[in-house]
Design a protein around this motif. Structure first.
Motif, short mmCIF file in Angstrom:
data_model
loop_
_atom_site.label_atom_id
_atom_site.label_comp_id
_atom_site.label_asym_id
_atom_site.label_seq_id
_atom_site.Cartn_x
_atom_site.Cartn_y
_atom_site.Cartn_z
N TYR A 6 4.32 -66.67 -3.91
CA TYR A 6 2.96 -66.28 -3.53
C TYR A 6 2.46 -67.11 -2.36
N VAL A 7 2.71 -68.40 -2.39
CA VAL A 7 2.27 -69.28 -1.32
C VAL A 7 2.94 -68.89 0.00
N VAL A 8 4.24 -68.68 -0.03
CA VAL A 8 4.97 -68.28 1.18
C VAL A 8 4.46 -66.93 1.69
N THR A 9 4.26 -65.98 0.78
CA THR A 9 3.75 -64.66 1.17
C THR A 9 2.39 -64.76 1.84
N LEU A 10 1.48 -65.53 1.23
CA LEU A 10 0.15 -65.70 1.81
C LEU A 10 0.22 -66.41 3.17
N ALA A 11 1.11 -67.38 3.30
CA ALA A 11 1.26 -68.09 4.57
C ALA A 11 1.75 -67.13 5.66
N VAL A 12 2.75 -66.33 5.35
CA VAL A 12 3.28 -65.38 6.33
C VAL A 12 2.23 -64.32 6.66
N LEU A 13 1.48 -63.89 5.66
CA LEU A 13 0.39 -62.94 5.90
C LEU A 13 -0.66 -63.56 6.82
N GLY A 14 -0.97 -64.82 6.60
CA GLY A 14 -1.92 -65.52 7.47
C GLY A 14 -1.43 -65.61 8.90
N ILE A 15 -0.16 -65.91 9.08
CA ILE A 15 0.43 -65.97 10.42
C ILE A 15 0.35 -64.60 11.08
N SER A 16 0.69 -63.57 10.34
CA SER A 16 0.62 -62.21 10.86
C SER A 16 -0.81 -61.85 11.25
N PHE A 17 -1.75 -62.24 10.41
CA PHE A 17 -3.16 -61.95 10.68
C PHE A 17 -3.64 -62.65 11.96
N CYS A 18 -3.22 -63.90 12.14
CA CYS A 18 -3.60 -64.64 13.35
C CYS A 18 -2.97 -64.03 14.60
N LYS A 19 -1.75 -63.53 14.45
CA LYS A 19 -1.02 -62.99 15.59
C LYS A 19 -1.57 -61.63 16.02
N ASP A 20 -1.80 -60.73 15.03
CA ASP A 20 -2.29 -59.38 15.35
C ASP A 20 -3.01 -58.80 14.14
N ARG A 21 -4.34 -58.89 14.14
CA ARG A 21 -5.14 -58.44 13.00
C ARG A 21 -4.96 -56.95 12.73
N GLU A 22 -4.95 -56.15 13.78
CA GLU A 22 -4.88 -54.70 13.62
C GLU A 22 -3.57 -54.28 12.95
N LYS A 23 -2.45 -54.82 13.41
CA LYS A 23 -1.16 -54.48 12.80
C LYS A 23 -1.09 -54.97 11.35
N THR A 24 -1.67 -56.13 11.10
CA THR A 24 -1.66 -56.67 9.75
C THR A 24 -2.43 -55.76 8.81
N PHE A 25 -3.61 -55.30 9.24
CA PHE A 25 -4.40 -54.39 8.41
C PHE A 25 -3.68 -53.06 8.20
N MET A 26 -3.00 -52.56 9.24
CA MET A 26 -2.23 -51.32 9.10
C MET A 26 -1.10 -51.51 8.08
N ALA A 27 -0.43 -52.66 8.16
CA ALA A 27 0.66 -52.94 7.22
C ALA A 27 0.13 -53.06 5.79
N LEU A 28 -1.01 -53.70 5.62
CA LEU A 28 -1.61 -53.83 4.29
C LEU A 28 -2.02 -52.46 3.74
N LYS A 29 -2.55 -51.59 4.60
CA LYS A 29 -2.91 -50.24 4.17
C LYS A 29 -1.67 -49.46 3.73
N LYS A 30 -0.58 -49.57 4.50
CA LYS A 30 0.66 -48.89 4.14
C LYS A 30 1.21 -49.43 2.81
N ALA A 31 1.14 -50.74 2.66
CA ALA A 31 1.62 -51.37 1.42
C ALA A 31 0.79 -50.88 0.23
N TRP A 32 -0.52 -50.76 0.42
CA TRP A 32 -1.39 -50.30 -0.67
C TRP A 32 -1.05 -48.85 -1.04
N LYS A 33 -0.81 -48.00 -0.03
CA LYS A 33 -0.44 -46.61 -0.29
C LYS A 33 0.88 -46.53 -1.06
#
Length: 159
Positions: A6-33
């Motif tokens: 969980y810690v590693v996943t959240l860290a990588v998600l944080g890095i992704s969010f800092c790098k490109d918020r829009e792509k991260t949100f798109m990826a999270l939406k796809k994951a939720w679907k």
């Protein structure tokens, strides 16, 4: 171990969010679907497994697919696995529950192996892509391989 993932996943998600918020949100939406699509199957299998374990006591599970059932239980488990369409992420927790309730390692190996490799339910779709002969041969060899896997797991477990 789980907390670390969980810690590693959240860290990588944080890095992704800092790098490109829009792509991260798109990826999270796809994951939720994907999660929403998988959840009904997952819940159905969990409920079915729960009912099965409630109805079949550990002694009966052990008698049907336990160590004492030998190769007959292994064949039964392989047939059930070959006829069932369960995703892998559901199959392994189900296998764990069955093991905890008296199933044998060889029998569960046959069940999971046949479940993952033999496609009786998906036979018509496979025939349309690969032809009847290739489909029959692939499924036949996969079913035979299931027993090789079961035998190896029994040997390793006994060792």
């Amino acid at each position: 171990m789980t907390t670390g993932l969980y810690v590693v996943t959240l860290a990588v998600l944080g890095i992704s969010f800092c790098k490109d918020r829009e792509k991260t949100f798109m990826a999270l939406k796809k994951a939720w679907k994907a999660f929403e699509n998988i959840m009904p199957q997952f819940l159905g299998v969990l409920i079915l497994t729960g009912i099965m374990i409630a109805v079949l006591n550990p002694r009966l599970i052990s008698r049907i697919i336990g160590v004492e059932s030998g190769w007959a239980g292994t064949v039964l488990a392989a047939l059930v696995g070959a006829l069932t369409l369960i995703p892998g992420f559901v199959a392994f927790p189900t296998a764990s529950l069955l093991l905890e309730n008296g199933a044998g390692y060889m029998q569960i190996a046959a069940f999971v192996s046949a479940l993952m490799m033999v496609g009786v339910v998906t036979f018509p779709v496979e025939i349309s892509y690969f032809g009847r002969k290739a489909t029959v041969l692939r499924n036949l060899f996969a079913f035979i391989f299931t027993f090789l896997v079961a035998g190896i797991i029994a040997w390793v477990h006994a060792w």
